[in-house]
Every structure is written in structure tokens, then in C-alpha cells.
Design an enzyme around this catalytic site. Structure first.
Site, PDB file in Angstrom:
ATOM      1  N   ASP A 386       0.852  -1.192   0.000  1.00  0.00           N
ATOM      2  CA  ASP A 386       0.000   0.000   0.000  1.00  0.00           C
ATOM      3  C   ASP A 386       0.892   1.248   0.000  1.00  0.00           C
ATOM      4  O   ASP A 386       2.110   1.165   0.198  1.00  0.00           O
ATOM      5  CB  ASP A 386      -0.885  -0.044   1.261  1.00  0.00           C
ATOM      6  CG  ASP A 386      -1.982   1.016   1.253  1.00  0.00           C
ATOM      7  OD1 ASP A 386      -2.328   1.541   0.180  1.00  0.00           O
ATOM      8  OD2 ASP A 386      -2.495   1.320   2.358  1.00  0.00           O
ATOM      9  N   GLU A 389       2.741   5.075  -3.935  1.00  0.00           N
ATOM     10  CA  GLU A 389       2.726   6.014  -5.089  1.00  0.00           C
ATOM     11  C   GLU A 389       4.040   6.779  -5.211  1.00  0.00           C
ATOM     12  O   GLU A 389       4.367   7.156  -6.339  1.00  0.00           O
ATOM     13  CB  GLU A 389       1.544   6.965  -4.956  1.00  0.00           C
ATOM     14  CG  GLU A 389       0.191   6.297  -5.161  1.00  0.00           C
ATOM     15  CD  GLU A 389      -0.193   5.327  -4.041  1.00  0.00           C
ATOM     16  OE1 GLU A 389       0.210   5.590  -2.877  1.00  0.00           O
ATOM     17  OE2 GLU A 389      -0.845   4.321  -4.307  1.00  0.00           O
ATOM     18  N   ASP A 457      -9.034   3.531  -2.864  1.00  0.00           N
ATOM     19  CA  ASP A 457     -10.113   3.877  -1.927  1.00  0.00           C
ATOM     20  C   ASP A 457     -11.356   4.365  -2.655  1.00  0.00           C
ATOM     21  O   ASP A 457     -11.564   5.567  -2.833  1.00  0.00           O
ATOM     22  CB  ASP A 457      -9.618   4.949  -0.951  1.00  0.00           C
ATOM     23  CG  ASP A 457      -8.467   4.430  -0.105  1.00  0.00           C
ATOM     24  OD1 ASP A 457      -8.245   3.205  -0.087  1.00  0.00           O
ATOM     25  OD2 ASP A 457      -7.774   5.254   0.528  1.00  0.00           O
TER      26      ASP A 457
HETATM   27  O1  MIG Z   1      -3.841   6.028   4.676  1.00  0.00           O
HETATM   28  O2  MIG Z   1      -3.811   0.791   5.559  1.00  0.00           O
HETATM   29  O3  MIG Z   1      -5.985   2.189   0.172  1.00  0.00           O
HETATM   30  O4  MIG Z   1      -6.999  -0.050   1.497  1.00  0.00           O
HETATM   31  O5  MIG Z   1      -7.047   0.038   4.298  1.00  0.00           O
HETATM   32  C1  MIG Z   1      -4.688   4.928   4.398  1.00  0.00           C
HETATM   33  C2  MIG Z   1      -4.973   1.524   5.685  1.00  0.00           C
HETATM   34  C3  MIG Z   1      -3.863   3.711   4.200  1.00  0.00           C
HETATM   35  C4  MIG Z   1      -5.053   2.993   2.206  1.00  0.00           C
HETATM   36  C5  MIG Z   1      -5.515   1.798   1.428  1.00  0.00           C
HETATM   37  C6  MIG Z   1      -6.573   1.085   2.217  1.00  0.00           C
HETATM   38  C7  MIG Z   1      -6.029   0.668   3.564  1.00  0.00           C
HETATM   39  C8  MIG Z   1      -5.540   1.907   4.330  1.00  0.00           C
HETATM   40  N1  MIG Z   1      -4.538   2.612   3.523  1.00  0.00           N
END
Ligand code: MIG
Length: 765
Positions: A386, A389, A457
């Protein structure tokens, strides 16, 4: 700012397999990769010729003629006519029909470091592709930016999002072409959105005008060519195709186990459960929270005993904290991104102040990959990447931050893919012969080689559900097949109706994962009342019934790059109705299942059935295609249609992919006027043995003219887990013969013809 437009040819020279053309402004290089793929790279100053996406080398065949005003490069299937003064690049089919031409006025041009290619826009031209983008299936009249971004609470128009796939397909005059702009800088695509409606254009902040032109005459072949160039997925672990339950976060081992137990208690099939960021100690990657997850191995052993696989999240940011293993190691070996002064870049994200690993370096990727031992040792088999980017609070990372030899603006769009690559390569090593499951939020062209993706999201409303489906379909054009959206919507709370509807669409989503944000209502199937739970359960069971078909469809992606979820633009490219906004969300799931997504507030729907005959899956009702049909769409029956002639292998309902089931492979054949065939594929679903021939593969064909259904001899050394095949015939028609391994079996029960009551035959191997 200096503006330059590519001018007149000064020299033409062939060096080995590249043609080099010089003008005062720049140098163009041209390579032939295959009879349908030609690469053009134009630059004032060519950068090192590296690509994160491309895994093929150009061919040695470069045939051209050079006359006073033009150079012609021809393959058996494609022609590139290069006009010399000014230097312009125009592509034609072998028989001379126009595919795509430079805008004669401007072609390729520069403003400072910005490079753009203007191309002629044809009257009926449509554009599809670019992967994960908002907007319509037909991107004509829209413009887009690629700049991987943590697009929190993105809406139906937001751009850019998390991923970059600078690849599109153009359609006009009954012709098809593809174009992949392999430039990792911030890039721009304008499909006739500008006020000058005579041209479309694409470009980037810097770098080369480096593109691959695809001239094959079908979208299917263009996707095959694009994925030949950039790679295809490996076979995914079978368990990752089952139902996946996620949440930000299940806060403790007890909660994780409780949820898993409840699936078994309620007899709702499921294979995967996730730990989101709260399993860690202060969000430090590769650690476990000692209080809430005191015994990871103990927890995972219990999950395994219940046939659950665990996926854990990792973010790229390493907390600045002396004494924390990954921080100390990264610090000691200079694994982190720096400023040109050598000072390490710090960005703040969940753990607080963080350094960011330089995934562009092989030693860093190895180190990162090996760190997963903290997760694989207790038994984790799936790795969710996650925030890559990369995302840090405040988003933009200073332009002076360096990853190896690159500055951030050059490679931001590839950071996530390189993290996924490091994760994949590392965990593959750690898991021995087992296939890891990797899921990433950020991506660039080529990510299909390492990882699944999901669309980030999303939000819990109907239009977002439909948008998600378009993004899945669009990602498929870019060679991504294993794709999920957060079923139910990440942000906000779905109504029970939306939850039920979205879950029914999840059955036909390549990766079927229910996920929700912190602070939202619990989302698990039993949270919606008994009646809704029953529908959700029935739909998840349907997913498990279809797994033999789904797994074979992934084999097709693995072999050819054709995605499991297919916009109708892949198979029905020239049918203009499918681009209509009313029908643009419809898709084929594998070869033969047409799905029409429907909002949760609508209980009848207009569905466009393309040419051919179709059967509604739930009722068996037959429909003629090339027509809009209005059908019932109650919450317990999403409109799903089967193409006449379809061959769909199914199995009985099991609670997880680890369960053997009743050993019967149910071959469903829907009678149709046209012959059809299906490649059935099976392997152990877990290891790499399939790469050594340990698989079970056979072609099943249906020939209405001869009245035959034929099962070819089995290829490969794997023993099927099914010991019986049951043939289930749907629709009415005339089938007289079943041929298995070349032997003729006359259909028993006098079933020379078959009808709606599904006469069954059992065949023992
Ligand atoms: O700042 O890890 O897109 O699926 O549950 C949010 C927490 C960070 C973004 C991801 C989401 C995940 C969440 N993350």
C-alpha cells in the site's frame, strides 16, 4: 522556454537493427520488434535506453526503402511511412489503409524539456485503455494525467489516480491500432479534448518521445502483442481466487480468528483474511504488535487449520528509529532515498517520520525481499503493498529526492511497481516452491509480471461501483488481469441493498475482496440481516462453483495476456452500441459469461446483448443478440448471460479452495449454432510445478454441425482432483456423439437431442 518542432531530415543511417534519422532538432531511432510492433524513439538527447516495462528485444529485421521524400519501413503486416521534410511518422496496414498519422503541422515537438506528439484525429475515432482511469469506456473527448497519487476519496472524475498505464487502443474506420508511450515522467493524454478538434496528443514533462506502435487488426491481438512486450502474469495461487475478507483493521489476533471462525460457522465459503496496518508495532514494517498479535504463528496455524490464508499489509516508509532492524540496516547500507547532498529524505506517514527504500537498486530490492522473513516465518503467504505512489502526508515528494540515479519526477510512476517487484521476488524466494500472492495499489505498465492490483479507496455508492467495473475492464486492456475493487466501497457505509448488489458483482470481479475503511460499519456477510446474508452466501457459493472456469481463464491470461474481465470492446470492437454510456459497464467474464452491472436501486435493467444467442444463467431463458433486452434484476439475481455454445466447467460448492469437494467436474455446455472450444486447465494451484509440466490440460470442443462434443487427450502430468466428469447440456439442439480421448461414446439415454431438462451423462475416466 525554447520551442522546437521536429524539422527536416539531414541524415539516414542504419546501425545493426536500428534506423537513425537526424534532423537539426533531434534524432529519431526506429526498431522493428515484430511484424505488428514498431518502436519509435525521438529525442533531443537520448537518455539511457532502459525500460521498466519492456522485456523483449527488437528483432534484426529492419527492411526499408529510402527515397527523396520518404522512408518506408515495411513488415508483412504493418507499414511505417516516414516523410522526411519535415520528419513525420505515419502508420498504415500492409495494404495501405491509414492507421495513425502525425499531425503534419506539429508532429513531435518540444517546449523546454516537455515533449509532445500531436496526431491526426479521425472523425469516428474512439480510444480505449490507459488502465485505472475515471470516465467512460470510450475516452474520446477526455484528457488524462499520469502521476501516481494516493487518491483518497476520489470521485467519478478524479485524475490522476494510483496507477500509470500509458497504453491505449485507437479505433476508426473499422481498423485498430495500439500505442504504448513508454515514458515514466508525468505524462499527459488528450483524446480530442482540446479545443483544436483536428488532433489528439500525448506527451510528458521530460524524457524521450518513445513509443511502441501496435498494428494488429484486432484488440485481442493488440493485447497479446502488448503483453508479449511487457510480460504476462504467472499462475496465481488458487486460494487468491476465492473469497477474500479484509478490513482496516481487524485489531487483534482474537478478532481475526473470530471472523474466520464465523465464516465456517455460517458456512460461507472464504479463503483469505487480511491484516491491515494495525497488526504492526507502531506501524513499523516487518514487525508485529506484541499485545494484540502476541503469537503470529499460533494465529496463522489456527487459520490454516480452518483453511484460511493470511495476507498482511506493508507500506514502503521505514520509521526513523534507531534500534529498529530495518531502519538500522537501511541506514548502514544507504538503502534509502536521498537528496543530491546525500542527506536522507524524510516524509511523514503512518509510522511518523520515515525513510523510503530505493527500490530502483537491486541490492535494496534484495534486502527488502529478504525482510519478509518476519512475515513468512509465521506463515503469511500474501503481501499487500500500500501507499507506494509513494504516499506521504502532504503528497508531493520534493523533486530533488533521488532514487539511485533518478530524481523523483522521472520515476515516481514506477516506484510502486518496483516495490511490488521487490516484494514478489523476495517472497518467491522465501516461500520456496510456493506461489506468493502480491497485491499493489500503485503500478506501471509491466506490473502484471509481479502483482495483482486493486483500484484504491473507492466509495460506497452505486455510481462508484459502476466506475470500479469500468476501471477493472480498462485495466484488462493494459494486460492486468488479477484486479480487485473494494467490494462494498471503502469510504462510507453501503446500504444493505448496495452491499448485496456489489457482492453479486464481486462474484465476477477477477479478485473478489470485501474491504472497508476504519470507522465504517462492519462489512462481513453476516452484518446485513439473515435474508441478505442468504443472498450474499448464495453468490459467494456461485463464485466457488465457477472456480474451474475462472482458473482456466487465468491460464488464458497467463498464456496470452487476455484478461479475465473483458470490456465488450475486446470481442465486439466494431459494434458501436457497446460504447453507449448505458451499456459501457457490461463485460465478459472469461470467454463466455456476460455480466451487466446494475445499481442497487434498480430492479429491472436494459442489457445490450451483442451478436449471437444468449441464455440467462439463472433461468435458462434464451435471447437473440444484437438487441437490447429489458430483464428482471432483483437483488438476488444479477443479469448474467451465457453465450450460446459456451463450455463452462464448474464444481460443487466447497468452503475453501483447500477442500477437495465431491470429485465431479461438471461440464456445462449451452447449445449454440456455432462451434466453440475451451481449454480446461488445472494444476496444484499452489506451487511452481506447473512450469515443469505438472498440469492437466485438455481442449473441450463443441461442434453443432457434426453433433459432437469432444474432449481431447489430456496434456501434462498432473492428476486432476476430479475423478468424474458430468456433462450438463443446456438449451435444445442435436448432440449425438461424445468423443473422449479420440474414442466415440454414443450418448446414453437416447439423448441424441437434448432439451431444457438437462439430461446428464456420467463418464468415468
Ligand atoms: O492512509 O492501511 O488504500 O486499502 O485500508 C490509508 C490503511 C492507508 C489505504 C488503502 C486502504 C487501507 C488503508 N490505507
Amino acid at each position: 522556454m525554447q520551442t522546437k518542432i521536429l524539422g527536416n531530415t539531414e541524415s539516414v543511417q542504419k546501425q545493426n537493427n536500428v534506423l537513425i534519422i537526424k534532423t537539426k532538432e533531434a534524432e529519431a531511432r526506429i526498431w522493428v520488434y515484430s511484424p505488428t510492433i514498431i518502436r519509435v524513439s525521438i529525442s533531443k538527447e537520448h537518455s539511457a535506453d532502459t525500460s521498466f516495462a519492456v522485456i523483449q528485444k527488437p528483432s534484426n529485421k529492419l527492411e526499408y526503402t529510402d527515397s527523396a521524400d520518404a522512408i518506408m519501413i515495411s513488415t508483412s503486416l504493418l507499414k511505417l511511412k516516414i516523410s522526411k521534410s519535415p520528419l513525420r511518422f505515419n502508420f498504415y496496414t500492409a495494404d495501405g489503409r491509414v492507421l495513425s498519422e502525425d499531425d503534419p503541422r506539429f508532429g513531435t515537438n518540444w517546449q523546454g524539456t516537455r515533449v509532445v506528439n500531436y496526431r491526426k484525429l479521425y472523425k469516428d475515432e474512439k480510444f480505449i485503455g490507459l488502465g485505472e482511469k475515471t470516465g467512460n469506456l470510450n475516452r474520446r473527448g477526455s484528457s488524462y494525467v499520469n502521476w501516481n497519487t494516493d487518491a483518497v476519496e476520489h470521485d467519478l472524475k478524479s485524475d490522476p489516480l494510483y496507477q500509470t498505464f500509458p497504453f491505449f487502443v485507437g479505433l476508426h474506420n473499422g481498423l485498430t491500432y495500439g500505442l504504448f508511450f513508454d515514458n515514466t515522467h508525468k505524462s499527459y493524454f488528450d483524446f480530442g479534448a482540446s479545443s483544436d478538434d483536428t488532433m489528439s496528443w500525448f506527451g510528458a514533462d521530460a524524457g524521450d518521445m518513445n513509443y511502441y506502435f501496435f498494428g494488429a487488426q484486432s484488440v485481442t491481438q493488440i493485447i497479446q502483442d502488448y503483453t508479449w512486450l511487457t510480460g504476462r502474469m504467472e499462475m496465481p495461487p488458487l486460494w487468491s481466487l476465492g473469497y477474500q475478507q479484509c478490513r482496516w483493521s481487524y485489531e487483534s489476533a482474537a478478532e481475526v480468528l473470530d471472523i474466520a471462525e464465523n465464516f465456517r460457522k455460517e458456512k460461507i465459503p472464504a479463503d483469505v483474511i487480511y491484516c491491515d496496518i494495525d497488526y504492526m508495532d507502531q506501524y513499523k514494517i516487518f514487525t508485529w504488535n506484541k499485545e494484540t498479535f502476541p503469537d503470529p504463528k499460533g494465529m496463522i496455524d489456527k487459520l490454516k487449520a480452518m483453511d484460511f490464508h493470511l495476507v498482511t499489509i506493508v507500506d514502503p516508509g521505514i520509521k526513523v528509529e534507531p534500534g529498529y532492524k530495518q531502519y538500522d540496516e537501511g541506514q548502514a547500507n544507504n538503502y534509502f532515498a536521498t537528496y543530491p547532498t546525500g542527506e536522507k529524505y524524510i516524509g511523514s506517514v503512518w509510522p511518523g517520520r520515515c525513510h523510503f527504500p530505493d527500490f530502483f537498486r537491486e541490492d535494496v530490492r534484495k534486502w527488502w525481499g529478504a525482510s519478509f522473513i518476519a512475515l513468512t516465518e509465521p506463515g503469511v503467504e500474501g503481501f499487500w503493498n500500500d501507499m507506494n505512489e509513494p504516499s506521504a502526508w502532504g503528497q508531493e515528494i520534493p523533486w530533488l529526492v533521488k532514487f539511485g540515479d533518478y530524481y523523483m519526477p522521472e520515476v515516481r510512476n514506477v516506484y510502486g511497481m518496483e516495490m511490488a517487484r521487490a516484494t514478489f521476488e523476495g517472497t518467491k524466494k522465501l516461500l520456496g516452491n510456493k506461489r506468493p500472492f502480491v497485491l499493489t495499489r500503485a503500478a506501471y505498465s509491466g506490473t502484471q509480471r509481479y502483482s495483482a492490483v486493486w483500484t484504491g479507496d473507492n466509495s460506497a455508492y452505486d455510481a462508484h461501483m459502476l466506475l470500479g467495473q469500468r476501471m477493472v475492464n480498462s485495466l484488462g486492456i493494459a494486460g492486468m488481469s488479477l484486479i480487485g475493487v473494494d467490494i462494498g466501497g471503502f469510504t462510507g457505509d453501503p446500504t444493505p441493498e448496495l452491499m448485496v448488489r456489489w457482492n453479486s458483482l464481486g462474484v465476477y470481479t477477477p479478485m473478489f475482496r470485501n474491504h472497508a475503511a476504519k470507522g465504517t460499519k462492519m462489512r462481513e456477510p453476516w452484518c446485513w440481516g439473515k435474508e441478505n446474508e442468504a443472498i450474499i452466501k448464495k453468490d459467494i457459493e456461485q463464485r466457488y462453483r465457477l472456480l474451474p472456469y475462472i482458473y482456466s481463464s487465468y491460464y488464458q491470461s497467463h498464456q496470452t495476456g487476455i484478461p479475465v474481465s473483458r470490456t465488450l470492446a475486446i470481442n465486439y470492437t466494431q459494434d458501436s452500441v457497446i460504447y453507449d454510456e448505458k451499456y459501457q459497464n457490461q463485460f465478459l467474464f472469461g470467454d463466455a459469461i456476460l455480466v451487466a452491472p446494475v445499481e442497487s436501486t434498480k430492479f429491472t435493467e436494459d442489457v445490450y446483448l451483442p451478436k449471437g444467442d444468449w441464455y440467462r444463467l439463472s433461468t435458462g431463458e434464451k435471447f437473440e443478440g444484437k438487441k437490447v433486452v429489458t430483464v428482471d434484476a432483483p437483488l438476488n439475481d444479477l443479469p448474467v448471460f451465457i453465450k450460446a455454445g459456451a463450455i463452462i466447467p464448474m464444481q460443487n460448492i466447497i468452503q475453501s479452495t483447500n477442500e477437495k469437494g465431491d470429485g465431479i467436474l461438471e461440464l456445462n455446455v449451452w447449445y449454440g449454432k456455432e462451434a466453440n472450444s475451451f481449454v480446461y486447465y488445472e494444476d496444484d494451484g499452489l506451487t511452481y510445478d506447473y512450469q515443469k509440466g505438472v498440469y492437466y490440460k485438455r481442449e473441450i470442443s463443441f461442434d453443432p454441425a457434426k453433433g459432437n462434443i469432444t474432449l481431447s487427450a489430456v496434456e501434462g502430468s498432473f492428476t486432476s482432483k476430479y475423478d468424474k466428469i458430468k456433462l450438463v447440456l443446456h438449451g435444445s439442439g442435436n448432440i449425438k456423439l461424445l468423443k473422449v480421448n479420440g474414442k466415440k461414446l454414443v450418448l446414453s439415454n437416447n439423448s441424441a437431442s437434448f432439451n431444457n431438462d438437462n439430461k446428464l451423462i456420467k463418464i468415468d475416466f
